[in-house]
Scaffold this motif. Sequence first.
Motif, short mmCIF file in Angstrom:
data_model
loop_
_atom_site.label_atom_id
_atom_site.label_comp_id
_atom_site.label_asym_id
_atom_site.label_seq_id
_atom_site.Cartn_x
_atom_site.Cartn_y
_atom_site.Cartn_z
N PRO A 290 -3.84 -4.71 10.39
CA PRO A 290 -3.05 -5.47 9.42
C PRO A 290 -2.16 -4.34 8.79
O PRO A 290 -1.12 -4.74 7.94
N GLY A 291 -2.33 -2.99 8.76
CA GLY A 291 -1.25 -2.35 8.46
C GLY A 291 -1.97 -1.27 7.34
O GLY A 291 -1.01 -0.40 6.84
N GLY A 292 -3.12 -1.08 7.09
CA GLY A 292 -3.45 -0.31 6.17
C GLY A 292 -3.34 1.18 6.74
O GLY A 292 -2.69 2.13 5.95
N LYS A 293 -3.68 1.40 7.81
CA LYS A 293 -3.62 2.80 8.43
C LYS A 293 -1.99 3.25 8.59
O LYS A 293 -1.58 4.39 8.38
N SER A 294 -1.17 2.23 9.25
CA SER A 294 0.24 2.45 9.14
C SER A 294 0.79 2.75 7.86
O SER A 294 1.76 3.50 7.83
N ALA A 295 0.36 2.48 6.90
CA ALA A 295 0.97 2.74 5.60
C ALA A 295 0.87 4.02 5.28
O ALA A 295 1.31 5.03 4.31
N LEU A 296 -0.61 4.25 5.22
CA LEU A 296 -0.92 5.96 5.19
C LEU A 296 -0.15 6.68 5.89
O LEU A 296 0.47 7.73 5.47
N LEU A 297 0.06 6.56 6.97
CA LEU A 297 0.67 7.44 8.15
C LEU A 297 2.17 7.28 7.57
O LEU A 297 3.07 8.30 7.52
N GLY A 298 2.87 5.98 7.37
CA GLY A 298 4.09 5.94 6.81
C GLY A 298 4.42 6.75 5.63
O GLY A 298 5.53 7.45 5.33
N SER A 299 3.52 6.90 4.67
CA SER A 299 3.53 7.63 3.39
C SER A 299 3.80 9.07 3.77
O SER A 299 4.52 9.83 3.27
N LEU A 300 2.95 9.42 4.66
CA LEU A 300 2.86 10.93 4.86
C LEU A 300 4.14 11.18 5.60
O LEU A 300 4.60 12.49 5.72
N ALA A 301 4.45 10.26 6.91
CA ALA A 301 5.64 10.75 7.58
C ALA A 301 6.93 11.02 6.71
O ALA A 301 7.80 11.74 6.94
N ARG A 302 7.02 10.10 5.46
CA ARG A 302 8.24 10.17 4.86
C ARG A 302 8.20 11.41 4.27
O ARG A 302 9.45 12.22 3.93
N GLU A 303 7.01 12.21 3.86
CA GLU A 303 7.26 13.79 3.30
C GLU A 303 7.35 14.66 4.34
O GLU A 303 7.85 15.62 4.02
N ARG A 304 7.07 14.29 5.54
CA ARG A 304 7.13 15.46 6.76
C ARG A 304 8.04 15.15 7.76
O ARG A 304 8.46 15.66 8.84
N SER A 305 9.33 14.17 7.21
CA SER A 305 10.41 13.85 8.09
C SER A 305 9.97 13.41 9.55
O SER A 305 10.78 13.70 10.27
N ALA A 306 9.08 12.73 9.63
CA ALA A 306 8.81 11.84 10.80
C ALA A 306 8.87 10.56 10.59
O ALA A 306 9.36 10.00 9.58
N ARG A 307 8.67 9.70 11.64
CA ARG A 307 8.85 8.37 11.72
C ARG A 307 7.52 7.82 12.62
O ARG A 307 6.97 8.56 13.61
N VAL A 308 7.36 6.61 12.17
CA VAL A 308 6.10 5.91 12.85
C VAL A 308 6.60 4.58 13.33
O VAL A 308 7.30 3.79 12.95
N THR A 309 5.90 4.53 14.69
CA THR A 309 6.08 3.38 15.52
C THR A 309 4.78 2.65 15.38
O THR A 309 3.78 2.98 15.86
N ALA A 310 4.91 1.32 14.65
CA ALA A 310 3.48 0.61 14.69
C ALA A 310 3.62 -0.61 15.60
O ALA A 310 4.60 -1.47 15.58
N VAL A 311 2.53 -0.37 16.31
CA VAL A 311 2.57 -1.56 17.62
C VAL A 311 1.67 -2.48 17.42
O VAL A 311 0.44 -2.05 17.16
N GLU A 312 2.05 -3.85 17.38
CA GLU A 312 1.02 -4.88 17.04
C GLU A 312 1.30 -6.22 17.87
O GLU A 312 2.34 -6.86 17.83
#
Length: 466
Positions: A290-312
């Motif tokens: 439901p997105g808990g790990k995606s949210a943590l990844l997204g928070s870190l990606a924002r600080e590291r100029s990365a992007r996350v693709t969340a597949v569900e």
Amino acid sequence: MVGLSKANGRPTQTRRGGRNNPRRVAFDTLRAVSADDAYANLVLPKALAAANLSERDSRLATELAYGTLRAQGTLDAVLTAASGRDLTDLRPDLVDALRLGAYQILWTRIDAYAAVSTTVGLVKGAVAPKVSGLANAVLRKVADRSFEQWRAELMDTPRASSGLDPTTTRGRLAFDQSHPEWIVAEFESLLPESEVEAALAENNSAPQVHLTARPGRITRSDLASQTGGEVGRWSPYAVYLSAGDPGRVPAVAAKAAGVQDEGSQAVTLALTDTAIEGSDAAWVDLCAGPGGKSALLGSLARERSARVTAVEPAAHRADLVRENTTDMPVEVVEADGRRWGRADGADRVLVDAPCSGLGALRRRPEARWRKQPVDVAELSRLQRALLHNAVRITRRGGVVAYVTCSPLWAETKDIVDSVVAEGHVEVVESPALVSEIPDTTAGPYRQLWPHRHGTDAMFLALLRRV
């Protein structure tokens, strides 16, 4: 039984058939789990909110619902003996009510007379008046003995309808800790003999709520101050909530923090902490809902100029991921993680594979009674297919984290070993954040345990594409 908590305080009288009392809320939760295959941790919060119970009654309803679900196998053995019937011959809603009443009698401080009386009233209002006499007779017989007396009586009498056989050593442990015997056997194969009972007992305890302070939104110390909680032991973003509804925490309401087990945080951070050479901008959460790990990844990606693709693949779960990752560099894609994605297109991939959930029995107590060994075999095929695709979409030099909330080898070590043997990946040592957690080594992989670490039983394998 070890580990089942006690309900505190005087019992609230049941208003016959009314839905705004703790016993009815607990009963409705049991019915949703039994009849609709619902998850108690999703149904109960909504039922509590709808009933508008006091904090005290909410605690009672939660204890009764979760306690009854945890103890179901042991309760069924006692009820089978007390009724002299196979429980499958009784109407299912009556069985749920009897379990609720028997749990109060055997494992709470609620007076036995009150437990019988309120349960009979519940049966009259929520089941059928014509079976209230049977409920009264069975529960009175349950109340004639203590749990210890019932245990002694049942030690020499296998009860097939309960799924437990207390006449064997393993069966006695299954009875005392209320687990199916096949799960007890799995734990015996995974843990030192001295730890098996403690591990099973921990599954019967109420877990502490863990929050994650989302990087860039709030610090862990500020979240701890806001909640009066304690900072976590393993994750640099974890806070242990001491009491109260996490939904009412201002940082959670503002999505600056989220509810996430500390073990889940640690294995997610292991992926982002693993060093890689070259590009590091394309991250994938291949099983995002439901997105808990995606949210943590997204928070870190924002600080590291990365992007996350969340597949569900499930639309309603994809919506939960979107809700959890608002204002983050996260794109949610509704697709099957076994087939999605361009080859060699990702730098980091998280595979939080669907599993039996036997590592989170504290949070989902009903899972122990739903799962069978055949289910694990079916899940293994799905897990292997997801990991294969994760390797395919990861570029050479990129990293895959394979994660499950299960300690079973069929869902963890066996899956990873088979993929590693194909020669496209090599095992990577876990970064310090995980490797420094004591007693987690599982061959070249990592395994957390509730009774050792206070987290869900999360498994982690890190693989580099070669």
